[in-house]
Structure formats: C-alpha cells, structure tokens
Write a protein that holds these residues in place. Structure first.
Motif, PDB file in Angstrom:
ATOM      1  N   ARG A 189      -6.289   6.337  -4.468  1.00  0.00           N
ATOM      2  CA  ARG A 189      -6.212   5.005  -3.891  1.00  0.00           C
ATOM      3  C   ARG A 189      -6.476   5.127  -2.392  1.00  0.00           C
ATOM      4  O   ARG A 189      -5.798   5.892  -1.697  1.00  0.00           O
ATOM      5  N   THR A 214      -0.866   4.328  -1.413  1.00  0.00           N
ATOM      6  CA  THR A 214      -2.161   4.746  -0.881  1.00  0.00           C
ATOM      7  C   THR A 214      -2.189   6.256  -0.684  1.00  0.00           C
ATOM      8  O   THR A 214      -1.360   6.827   0.006  1.00  0.00           O
ATOM      9  N   ALA A 227      -0.097   5.855   4.410  1.00  0.00           N
ATOM     10  CA  ALA A 227      -0.893   6.651   3.476  1.00  0.00           C
ATOM     11  C   ALA A 227      -0.394   8.084   3.482  1.00  0.00           C
ATOM     12  O   ALA A 227       0.246   8.536   4.438  1.00  0.00           O
ATOM     13  N   LEU A 236       0.801  -1.211   0.000  1.00  0.00           N
ATOM     14  CA  LEU A 236       0.000   0.000   0.000  1.00  0.00           C
ATOM     15  C   LEU A 236       0.835   1.263   0.000  1.00  0.00           C
ATOM     16  O   LEU A 236       0.380   2.324   0.409  1.00  0.00           O
TER      17      LEU A 236
END
Length: 312
Positions: free
Chosen positions: A35, A11, A110, A8
């Motif tokens: 995303r 992200t 993220a 991820l």
C-alpha cells in the motif's frame, strides 16, 4: 488522530516525488502488493518542455510530461496506490515507530520511505525564462547535446564544470561560446588554455535579456552590451538537491548535499531509501531514475517482510 493519518495507518511506503524515480518506485511497490502513497507537487525536471530521446523503447523520443502521464495512468490500475498533491514539509520517525509526514496541514504515516525529490536547477533568470527550458535551454549534454550538433551553443557558467561542458559540446559543434553570467570567474588557467586552443571564447558578463519566441532562444544580450546569437543554451550553473523537508530523518548526505545510498538505494537510516537525481551529481537520466526507483522499491519491499520470510 488526524483523519488522513487514521485512513493510512496501513500504508507500507510513502514515495516523496512524482517524477520517473518516484513513479517507478510506486509501480514496483504496487506490484508487490504494498500500500503506497505518492506525494507529488507536479513540479521538477519532468514537468519541463523536455523531449527525452535517450530512453529505450521510444524511437521518436517521449516528452517527459507524457512519460509522467503514462506512469500515473499505469498506476491507476493498482487501487492500493494513492496520490497526494501536497508538498511534504517535514518527515520524522524511525522503523520502530514508523515515519510521520507533514504536508499542508495534514499528517500521514508510513512504514518505509522512498525519497525521490530530485534537484532544483539554477537556470539563468530573465523574462519568461521558463518557456525556454527543455526547448532551447538545457542542462544536460547526454540528453540534448546530440540534437545540437553543428549549431550555435552558448554555455552558461563560471566554473571549470562549465568549461568542461563547453569542451565536451565542442566535440559536437565548433560554434560554442562560454558566458560566465556571474560576478565571479572561477575558470582555472588549465581550462582557459583548453578553451583557447579549441577556439571557444569566454565572455565574462551577466545576462540582461533574451531574444526569442515560442520557447526558441535566438540571442542573449549581456549587461555589458554583448549580443550573443545562439540556437541553444546549456546552463551549467549547478543544482541543489531537494532535501530540506527530509533533514529531520538524519540521512547521511555528501559534501554537495546529495543523499548517500548503497547499491540497493538504502540510505544511512533503516527503512529509508532514495532514488533518482537526489542521489548523485551525475548520471541524471530518466533511465537511471527508473532503475533506481525500482531498486529502492525492491529493497523496501524486502525490508518489510517479516524475519521468517528472509533468507538472511
């Protein structure tokens, strides 16, 4: 590096919370092509047996659980949205390094964060109390007051906030009783006079047991032996914003613990946004949550654009 983190690294946004605010934020971000990962424990107000009747577009009302289901189904059309059924236990970082999320032995990353963790309601606790929430035990006059016009209503709380709610409900029914359900009775003399003038009795006692079945309360029995018949209970015992996991971010909160935001749902920390019940002690409505979630997502999306794409 943890495999979850590696998967991820791209992200754009992590949304913490899968209620109306979080799902709205995820949807808006998805439609910007971002995303997204949504952390959803499947708990909170939108998992109660609540029928929401004041959200525009549903003439017969819609169950909050169904609204959640529809939101998740809608997001299934966007392959760049992922759900994680994990409780986030800590968040650290900043926009320069990115934000790191710890949850049940995993680590995620993220570029931005949307906080939509909601609040924890302080409902009265008695055997099987959960089955009554949203069916005959409520917390919001805007959501459920209208359906209880003319009915027997028990307001539970020991402060002026509870007394004020009792007075507001009295405009819908003249069969209101206030039960403190506390060792303390902090209702001011000003509100006592108002309650007395309206014919609303105050019972200073605590709940021992409840009578009812299939989610429908019929009476509350107090420790002092009072038997209080009712059709609906409104709990005004307060709520606690769910901010424990995000304290490491250093977002500014007010005296009541709610996250402070501006008109675009930006918190005091760049790259961190908040939406829904976590942002204010009032206006805890699905409509407000959906709006704030969409606004937070739009602000996060704009934040993620490179400088050359921004007008200011």
């Amino acid at each position: 590096m943890d495999t979850e983190t590696a998967d991820l690294d791209g992200t754009d946004a992590a949304v913490i919370g899968g209620g109306p605010a979080g799902l709205s934020a995820a949807l808006q971000l998805a439609r910007y092509g971002r995303r997204v990962i949504v952390f959803d424990t499947g708990q909170g107000r939108s998992t109660h047996h609540q029928l929401n009747r004041n959200y525009l577009g549903f003439p017969g009302g819609i169950a909050t659980k169904e609204l959640r289901t529809l939101g998740v189904r809608q997001l299934a059309h966007y392959p760049h949205v992922r759900f994680a059924a994990h409780r986030v236990t800590a968040v650290v970082g900043d926009v320069r390094r990115g934000f790191t999320f710890q949850a049940q032995g995993h680590v995620w990353w993220a570029r931005t964060v949307v906080l939509a963790t909601g609040v924890l309601d302080h409902f009265p606790h008695f055997p099987d109390w959960e089955q009554y929430v949203g069916r005959s035990m409520f917390w919001c006059i805007a959501c459920d007051g209208y359906e209880n016009r003319g009915r027997r209503v028990l307001v539970v709380g020991h402060t002026d906030a509870a007394a004020g709610e009792a007075m507001q409900l009295h405009s819908l029914t003249d069969r209101v009783v206030l039960l403190t359900n506390s060792r303390k009775d902090e209702i001011s003399s000003r509100f006592r006079r108002r309650l007395e003038a309206a014919g609303v009795p105050i019972v200073h006692d605590r709940i021992k047991a409840a009578e009812g079945a299939d989610g429908r309360l019929t009476a509350i029995v107090t420790r002092g032996g009072e038997h209080l018949p009712l059709d609906a209970l409104f709990s005004i015992q307060g709520a606690t914003p769910e901010t424990a996991a995000v304290r490491g971010l250093g977002v500014r909160v007010n005296a009541q613990g709610y996250v402070e935001v501006d008109v675009e749902q930006c918190t005091s920390v760049p790259g961190v946004y908040a939406a829904g019940d976590i942002t204010a002690p009032h206006s805890h409505q699905v409509s407000a949550a959906v709006h704030e979630g969409a606004q937070a997502a739009s602000a996060a999306n704009y934040f993620l654009y490179p400088p050359e794409l921004k007008a200011n």
